[in-house]
Design an enzyme around this catalytic site. Structure first.
Site, short mmCIF file in Angstrom:
data_model
loop_
_atom_site.label_atom_id
_atom_site.label_comp_id
_atom_site.label_asym_id
_atom_site.label_seq_id
_atom_site.Cartn_x
_atom_site.Cartn_y
_atom_site.Cartn_z
CB ALA A 66 -0.88 -0.02 1.24
N GLY A 111 0.50 -4.90 0.78
CA GLY A 111 -0.72 -4.91 -0.03
C GLY A 111 -0.50 -5.54 -1.40
CD GLU A 114 -2.45 -7.34 2.84
OE1 GLU A 114 -2.06 -6.20 2.52
OE2 GLU A 114 -3.08 -7.58 3.89
CD GLU A 134 1.62 -5.56 5.70
OE1 GLU A 134 2.45 -6.45 5.98
OE2 GLU A 134 0.87 -5.62 4.72
N1 COA Z 1 4.61 3.23 -0.58
C1 COA Z 1 5.00 4.40 -1.09
N2 COA Z 1 6.15 4.55 -1.75
C2 COA Z 1 6.93 3.47 -1.90
C3 COA Z 1 6.59 2.22 -1.38
C4 COA Z 1 5.35 2.12 -0.69
N3 COA Z 1 4.92 0.95 -0.21
N4 COA Z 1 7.58 1.34 -1.66
C5 COA Z 1 8.50 2.03 -2.34
N5 COA Z 1 8.12 3.33 -2.48
C6 COA Z 1 8.84 4.42 -3.15
C7 COA Z 1 10.01 4.92 -2.33
O1 COA Z 1 9.57 5.84 -1.36
C8 COA Z 1 10.83 5.56 -3.42
O2 COA Z 1 10.26 6.77 -3.77
P1 COA Z 1 11.20 8.09 -4.01
O3 COA Z 1 12.12 7.70 -5.15
O4 COA Z 1 10.23 9.17 -4.38
O5 COA Z 1 11.92 8.31 -2.72
C9 COA Z 1 10.63 4.60 -4.60
O6 COA Z 1 9.42 3.92 -4.35
C10 COA Z 1 11.74 3.58 -4.76
O7 COA Z 1 11.86 2.88 -3.54
P2 COA Z 1 13.26 2.68 -2.78
O8 COA Z 1 12.95 2.43 -1.34
O9 COA Z 1 14.17 3.80 -3.09
O10 COA Z 1 13.79 1.35 -3.49
P3 COA Z 1 14.82 0.29 -2.89
O11 COA Z 1 15.16 -0.62 -4.02
O12 COA Z 1 15.91 0.95 -2.14
O13 COA Z 1 13.97 -0.54 -1.79
C11 COA Z 1 12.04 -1.75 -1.00
C12 COA Z 1 12.90 -1.38 -2.21
C13 COA Z 1 10.83 -2.52 -1.54
C14 COA Z 1 12.84 -2.66 -0.05
C15 COA Z 1 11.59 -0.48 -0.26
O14 COA Z 1 11.07 0.44 -1.21
C16 COA Z 1 10.54 -0.71 0.79
O15 COA Z 1 10.83 -1.21 1.86
N6 COA Z 1 9.27 -0.35 0.49
C17 COA Z 1 8.19 -0.44 1.42
C18 COA Z 1 7.67 -1.84 1.53
C19 COA Z 1 6.55 -1.92 2.57
O16 COA Z 1 6.76 -1.68 3.73
N7 COA Z 1 5.34 -2.27 2.11
C20 COA Z 1 4.20 -2.43 2.97
C21 COA Z 1 3.44 -1.18 3.05
S1 COA Z 1 2.08 -1.34 4.19
#
Ligand code: COA
Length: 260
Positions: A66, A111, A114, A134
């Site tokens: 999400a 999400g 999910e 989460e």
């Molecule tokens: N919601 C909003 N934005 C998200 C996102 C999410 N769930 N997951 C990634 N993004 C965005 C990042 O903020 C970043 O945006 P920016 O370039 O404007 O700063 C962009 O996507 C790229 O992500 P980044 O974190 O730089 O990539 P990465 O390769 O270093 O890491 C992940 C990848 C997946 C490990 C990391 O993005 C992450 O942990 N995301 C969240 C996962 C999560 O917690 N999901 C559950 C949500 S309830």
């Protein structure tokens, strides 16, 4: 209908829906979920579409969860509403009368996982990574994750994933039954298309009834599920497809199903 965060292509009876926010790793903001709901409504009423492949744009993600920026602003009441509303969209996908495949091409988190679990089938690229992170945010799953994950992989493995927030790779997801198959990235969509084309050769009403029997039956006791299956089994005998399928077998020819 035009979409902001979704690509909608049609090919050989298949709708290919691509979540298209690659700069945000295809994070599911409300707009995207609303567009998914709209796209599935279109697909439901279009007889030329017989199956769906859902995937993510770019090389990195199916959907990384999400949208955390949106989540961070919600009140408790709004979060509950969002969970209930968006769960209805996932439930629509789960109970969709045409096969829906998730083609998981990278991060499949929160999400995103999910959503993939609400699909009937999951094919993963070798680079796919799965998890319910989460708890890293002080949250829990809000789109059915605790429920569908436990049903797919068992209680112990589900609890391990949801309380650790750990990510697992595609072979591990395959080993525990979260995904059906793992294929090279370049072959992912083709492999899904090939599978759907195989299904399209079968009796269309029987496919629909089979999806319903498994989906609804799993929510019942075994005894009720078997009774439900018996009803659908009987219903299949009212179809022209069943008459044609059995006749074709006995006449040693390929069945010409009409979906009736
Ligand atoms: N919601 C909003 N934005 C998200 C996102 C999410 N769930 N997951 C990634 N993004 C965005 C990042 O903020 C970043 O945006 P920016 O370039 O404007 O700063 C962009 O996507 C790229 O992500 P980044 O974190 O730089 O990539 P990465 O390769 O270093 O890491 C992940 C990848 C997946 C490990 C990391 O993005 C992450 O942990 N995301 C969240 C996962 C999560 O917690 N999901 C559950 C949500 S309830």
């Amino acid at each position: 209908m035009s979409y902001q965060n979704l690509l909608f292509e049609q090919k050989d009876g298949i709708a290919i829906l691509t979540i298209n926010r690659p700069d945000k790793l295809n994070a599911l903001n409300q707009q995207t979920i609303d567009e998914l709901a709209a796209a599935f409504a279109v697909i439901r009423s279009d007889d030329s579409i017989k199956g769906v492949i859902l995937t993510g744009a770019g090389e990195k993600a199916f959907a990384a969860g999400a949208d955390i920026e949106e989540l961070s602003k919600l009140s408790a009441v709004e979060a509950r509403e969002a969970s209930l509303t968006n769960n209805k969209v996932l439930s629509t996908i789960e109970h969709f009368p045409k096969p829906v495949m998730a083609a998981v091409n990278g991060f499949c988190l929160g999400g995103g996982n999910e959503l993939a679990m609400a699909c009937h089938l999951r094919w993963a690229a070798e680079n796919a990574k799965f998890g319910q992170p989460e708890v890293n945010l002080g949250l829990i799953c809000g789109y059915g994750g605790t429920q569908r994950l436990a049903r797919l992989v068992g209680k112990g493995r589900a609890i391990e994933l949801v309380i650790s927030g750990n990510m697992i790779d595609a072979p591990e997801a395959h080993r525990i039954g979260l995904v059906n198959h793992v294929v090279p990235r370049a072959e992912l969509i083709g492999a899904c298309e090939k599978f759907l084309q195989t299904v399209f050769q079968k009796g269309p009403v029987a496919v629909k009834l089979s999806l319903d029997a498994v989906n609804r039956g799993l929510e019942m006791t075994l005894e009720d599920g078997i009774a439900y299956e018996a009803n659908l089994f009987g219903l299949a005998f009212s179809t022209a497809d069943m008459r044609e399928g059995t006749k074709a077998f006995l006449e040693k020819r390929k069945a010409a199903f009409q979906g009736k």
